[in-house]
Design an enzyme around this catalytic site. Structure first.
Site, PDB file in Angstrom:
ATOM      1  N   SER A 113       0.810  -1.216   0.000  1.00 13.95           N
ATOM      2  CA  SER A 113       0.000   0.000   0.000  1.00 13.95           C
ATOM      3  C   SER A 113       0.847   1.272   0.000  1.00 13.95           C
ATOM      4  O   SER A 113       1.634   1.481  -0.898  1.00 13.95           O
ATOM      5  CB  SER A 113      -0.967  -0.030   1.179  1.00 13.95           C
ATOM      6  OG  SER A 113      -1.872   1.026   1.097  1.00 13.95           O
ATOM      7  N   HIS A 114       0.715   2.069   1.034  1.00 16.12           N
ATOM      8  CA  HIS A 114       1.360   3.375   1.091  1.00 16.12           C
ATOM      9  C   HIS A 114       2.748   3.306   1.730  1.00 16.12           C
ATOM     10  O   HIS A 114       3.404   4.338   1.875  1.00 16.12           O
ATOM     11  CB  HIS A 114       0.478   4.324   1.902  1.00 16.12           C
ATOM     12  CG  HIS A 114       0.048   3.695   3.193  1.00 16.12           C
ATOM     13  ND1 HIS A 114      -0.940   2.732   3.246  1.00 16.12           N
ATOM     14  CD2 HIS A 114       0.512   3.827   4.445  1.00 16.12           C
ATOM     15  CE1 HIS A 114      -1.076   2.323   4.498  1.00 16.12           C
ATOM     16  NE2 HIS A 114      -0.213   2.966   5.241  1.00 16.12           N
ATOM     17  N   ASP A 277      -2.395   6.626  -3.403  1.00 16.76           N
ATOM     18  CA  ASP A 277      -1.253   6.003  -2.724  1.00 16.76           C
ATOM     19  C   ASP A 277      -0.571   4.933  -3.580  1.00 16.76           C
ATOM     20  O   ASP A 277      -0.880   4.783  -4.769  1.00 16.76           O
ATOM     21  CB  ASP A 277      -1.686   5.419  -1.377  1.00 16.76           C
ATOM     22  CG  ASP A 277      -2.545   4.168  -1.551  1.00 16.76           C
ATOM     23  OD1 ASP A 277      -3.268   4.102  -2.569  1.00 16.76           O
ATOM     24  OD2 ASP A 277      -2.481   3.277  -0.693  1.00 16.76           O
ATOM     25  N   ASP A 279      -0.753   1.714  -4.037  1.00 14.39           N
ATOM     26  CA  ASP A 279      -1.529   0.734  -4.797  1.00 14.39           C
ATOM     27  C   ASP A 279      -2.863   1.278  -5.297  1.00 14.39           C
ATOM     28  O   ASP A 279      -3.688   0.522  -5.801  1.00 14.39           O
ATOM     29  CB  ASP A 279      -1.749  -0.531  -3.962  1.00 14.39           C
ATOM     30  CG  ASP A 279      -2.551  -0.258  -2.701  1.00 14.39           C
ATOM     31  OD1 ASP A 279      -2.483   0.870  -2.191  1.00 14.39           O
ATOM     32  OD2 ASP A 279      -3.268  -1.163  -2.237  1.00 14.39           O
ATOM     33  N   ASP A 281      -5.563   2.695  -3.802  1.00 21.88           N
ATOM     34  CA  ASP A 281      -6.872   2.602  -3.149  1.00 21.88           C
ATOM     35  C   ASP A 281      -7.196   3.809  -2.269  1.00 21.88           C
ATOM     36  O   ASP A 281      -8.339   3.974  -1.846  1.00 21.88           O
ATOM     37  CB  ASP A 281      -7.035   1.268  -2.388  1.00 21.88           C
ATOM     38  CG  ASP A 281      -5.989   1.045  -1.334  1.00 21.88           C
ATOM     39  OD1 ASP A 281      -5.084   1.900  -1.192  1.00 21.88           O
ATOM     40  OD2 ASP A 281      -6.059   0.010  -0.640  1.00 21.88           O
ATOM     41  N   ARG A 282      -6.200   4.646  -1.984  1.00 24.48           N
ATOM     42  CA  ARG A 282      -6.491   5.829  -1.152  1.00 24.48           C
ATOM     43  C   ARG A 282      -6.642   7.074  -2.015  1.00 24.48           C
ATOM     44  O   ARG A 282      -6.174   7.114  -3.151  1.00 24.48           O
ATOM     45  CB  ARG A 282      -5.366   6.073  -0.158  1.00 24.48           C
ATOM     46  CG  ARG A 282      -5.261   4.982   0.873  1.00 24.48           C
ATOM     47  CD  ARG A 282      -4.243   5.340   1.933  1.00 24.48           C
ATOM     48  NE  ARG A 282      -4.289   4.346   3.004  1.00 24.48           N
ATOM     49  CZ  ARG A 282      -3.689   4.468   4.167  1.00 24.48           C
ATOM     50  NH1 ARG A 282      -2.968   5.552   4.422  1.00 24.48           N
ATOM     51  NH2 ARG A 282      -3.788   3.533   5.083  1.00 24.48           N
ATOM     52  N   LYS A 376     -11.286  -0.193  -1.356  1.00 22.65           N
ATOM     53  CA  LYS A 376     -11.454   1.242  -1.498  1.00 22.65           C
ATOM     54  C   LYS A 376     -10.803   1.653  -2.819  1.00 22.65           C
ATOM     55  O   LYS A 376      -9.977   0.926  -3.362  1.00 22.65           O
ATOM     56  CB  LYS A 376     -10.888   1.986  -0.305  1.00 22.65           C
ATOM     57  CG  LYS A 376      -9.466   1.680   0.041  1.00 22.65           C
ATOM     58  CD  LYS A 376      -9.135   2.321   1.381  1.00 22.65           C
ATOM     59  CE  LYS A 376      -7.765   1.908   1.864  1.00 22.65           C
ATOM     60  NZ  LYS A 376      -7.824   1.141   3.109  1.00 22.65           N
TER      61      LYS A 376
HETATM   62  C1  G1P Z   1      -4.603   2.056   8.269  1.00 14.88           C
HETATM   63  C2  G1P Z   1      -5.813   2.948   8.304  1.00 14.88           C
HETATM   64  C3  G1P Z   1      -7.061   2.119   8.083  1.00 14.88           C
HETATM   65  C4  G1P Z   1      -6.935   1.348   6.762  1.00 14.88           C
HETATM   66  C5  G1P Z   1      -5.642   0.551   6.753  1.00 14.88           C
HETATM   67  C6  G1P Z   1      -5.400  -0.092   5.402  1.00 14.88           C
HETATM   68  O1  G1P Z   1      -4.693   1.086   9.278  1.00 14.88           O
HETATM   69  O2  G1P Z   1      -5.911   3.657   9.520  1.00 14.88           O
HETATM   70  O3  G1P Z   1      -8.179   2.959   8.079  1.00 14.88           O
HETATM   71  O4  G1P Z   1      -8.009   0.481   6.600  1.00 14.88           O
HETATM   72  O5  G1P Z   1      -4.539   1.418   7.021  1.00 14.88           O
HETATM   73  O6  G1P Z   1      -5.271   0.861   4.398  1.00 14.88           O
HETATM   74  P1  G1P Z   1      -3.987   1.253  10.693  1.00 14.88           P
HETATM   75  O7  G1P Z   1      -2.532   1.531  10.434  1.00 14.88           O
HETATM   76  O8  G1P Z   1      -4.633   2.439  11.357  1.00 14.88           O
HETATM   77  O9  G1P Z   1      -4.265  -0.037  11.401  1.00 14.88           O
HETATM   78 ZN    ZN Z   2      -3.333   1.450  -0.351  1.00 12.47          ZN
END
Ligand code: G1P
Ligand code: ZN
Length: 543
Positions: A113-114, A277, A279, A281-282, A376
């Protein structure tokens, strides 16, 4: 084709979360490590011989190598066909779209992801089921069980696939179809949004700037915004996916997407800005000199959904994660539809969407989506906003201010303390948990505590119960402070403080959120003893 069984030992890893397994690249490169996890997936999903898989990732370092390994293992494990995004690219929402469109058995998405990428960065792998959403808890539990007893994995000896060449190839007896990673997704977007109206908006001089942050959305944004909607090529920046994301942190927030933020707050700023981000999804949405809080974004999308072709027939319901502000609840109430409050994480939304209970869902963490896929979806949110602006012919700021005037403003902010020692973070949470029973009725400045709890959730679809989802301190006027430990970080602990105050007074709506929340921030620091316990005097990221 020669199938080889390679002896291995249990890697006995952490249980994969809803976003799969995330680790340093170096961990995945250890001998048999990736292979063990992939075999654990295949052993857990009981795919029939005719099964098709989807495979792709966000283009980060090790993406292509992992794809070659997985293809050979899929062939040895009897899959009939794998659809692979060209050059190994598939954004998370696009993978979800492809799984659903072609009704495949499931898919494997390679992404952290990010989280930063590169040889010293992170890598990740997750399995999505045939609804296009993250694997259920039953599957992740099964993967974990296999990981503790695995003795061998299967692979074939075969040459590497040419990931750049569209069309059919073979690995052993298995068909590999290299597909364009963008087309299916872009067509889905065209079926939901009024592209003609957005095209006219852009042709009329409305200027947009999209930051792909050197991550996966670059090719998608180019095709959609430039080729299909007619925006100038310069409106998509950092558009080439790089294995190390240009050494950046591909997370679209005010801290990490500062390059875009500076443009939108600068002289001669465009009318609209957005970022996604690693991948895809954000999403982050900006107007000219204006930031749209993700919690507000969900509420605004819901309130304006009737302007968007794909949602004109109405919404079944809305879901938001617990730490997300209650702005969406107000819209749901006005629309006469249910609003569900779920634990953090997308899988809870998936159940509600599969059951037809909600159409839209969102999290404060820059995640918004709908039942068009089961992840998302960053670019979907951007297109939703552009469709709203095209239909209303107002600036982003005016749309938000009008919304607040109608519904009141849920002033909101999240403070993240990243990379703090785990014991200090656990100490803060324990202190709060031990102390919250004594708080109700106590007054702090102008706030009086109404109730406190450690959020738990009973899934209305499958009855499963999730406990320990975050400590809520709720005041008598509905204002809230929530404390939660992140479940996605890979270094130390990340403590998140979520702050929310309701402001019905229009004359105060233009106040900066940090100013409006100053008193609540002070109370949060006092109750958690955060500064003395962690040695930190400021958050790492403020949203
Ligand atoms: C974080 C975000 C959460 C999201 C997740 C995956 O998780 O806060 O809303 O679903 O990334 O993208 P966290 O690090 O808070 O557990
Ligand atoms: Zn992501």
């Amino acid at each position: 084709m020669q199938i080889v069984s390679v002896a291995t030992t249990p890697f006995n890893d952490q249980k994969p979360g809803t976003s799969g397994l995330r680790k340093k690249v170096t961990a995945f490169q250890k001998q048999h490590y990736l292979e063990n996890f992939v075999q654990a997936i295949f052993d857990s999903i009981s795919a029939p011989k005719s099964a098709t898989l989807v495979l792709g990732g966000d283009g980060r370092y090790y993406n292509k190598e992992a794809i070659q390994i997985i293809l050979k293992m899929a062939a040895a494990n009897g899959f009939a066909r794998v659809l692979v995004g060209q050059d190994g690219i598939l954004s998370t929402p696009a993978a979800s779209c492809v799984i659903r469109k072609y009704q495949t058995y499931g898919g494997i998405i390679l992404s952290a992801s990010h989280n930063p990428g590169g040889p010293d960065g992170d890598f990740g792998i997750k399995y999505n089921g045939n609804n296009g959403g993250p694997a259920t808890e039953t599957v992740t539990d099964a993967i974990y069980t296999v990981s503790k007893s695995i003795t061998q994995y299967r692979s074939v000896t075969a040459p590497d696939v040419d990931l750049g060449k569209l069309g059919e190839q073979k690995v052993g007896d298995m068909l590999v179809s290299i597909i364009d990673p963008v087309t299916d997704y872009a067509e889905l977007m065209e079926s939901l949004f009024d592209f003609a109206a957005i095209r006219a908006l852009l042709a009329g001089g409305f200027r947009i700037q999209f930051d792909a942050m050197h991550a996966v959305t670059g090719p998608y944004a180019r095709d959609i915004f430039v080729n299909r909607l007619g925006a100038p090529a310069s409106s998509v920046m950092n558009a080439v996916p790089l294995p190390d994301f240009g050494k950046g942190h591909p997370d679209p927030n005010l801290t990490y997407a500062h390059e875009l933020v500076e443009i939108l707050y600068g002289d001669n700023a465009p009318d609209f800005g957005a970022a996604s981000d690693g991948d895809g999804d954000r999403n982050m949405i900006l107007g000219k000199h204006f930031f749209v809080n993700p919690s507000d974004s969900l509420a605004l999308i819901a309130a304006n959904a009737h302007l968007v072709p794909g949602y004109q027939s109405g919404l079944a319901g809305i879901a938001r994660s617990m730490p997300t502000s209650a702005a969406a609840d107000r819209v749901a109430k006005a629309l006469g539809i249910p609003c569900y409050e779920t634990p953090t994480g997308w899988k809870f939304f998936g159940n509600l969407m599969d059951a037809g209970k909600v159409t839209l869902c969102g999290e404060e963490s820059f995640g918004t989506g709908s039942d068009h896929v089961r992840e998302k979806d960053g670019l979907w949110a951007v297109l939703f906003w552009l469709n709203i602006v095209a239909a209303r012919k107002q600036s982003v700021e005016d749309i938000v201010l009008e919304h607040w005037a109608q519904f009141g403003r849920n002033v909101y902010s999240r403070h993240d303390y990243e990379g703090i020692p785990s014991d200090a973070a656990n100490g803060v949470m324990k202190l709060l948990k031990d102390g919250f029973t004594t708080l109700p009725g106590k007054q702090f400045g102008s706030y009086t505590v109404d109730f406190c709890d450690d959020f738990s959730y009973t899934d209305p679809v499958d009855g499963s119960v999730s406990i320990g989802q975050g400590i809520r301190i709720i005041f008598t006027d509905g204002s809230r402070i929530v404390f939660r430990l992140s479940g996605t970080g890979t270094e130390g602990a990340t403590l998140r403080i979520y702050l929310e105050a309701f402001e019905p007074d229009v004359s105060k709506h233009k106040l900066d959120a940090q100013t409006a929340l100053a008193e609540l921030i002070g109370i949060a620091l006092q109750l958690s003893e955060l500064r003395s316990r962690t040695g930190r005097d400021a958050p790492t990221v403020i949203t």
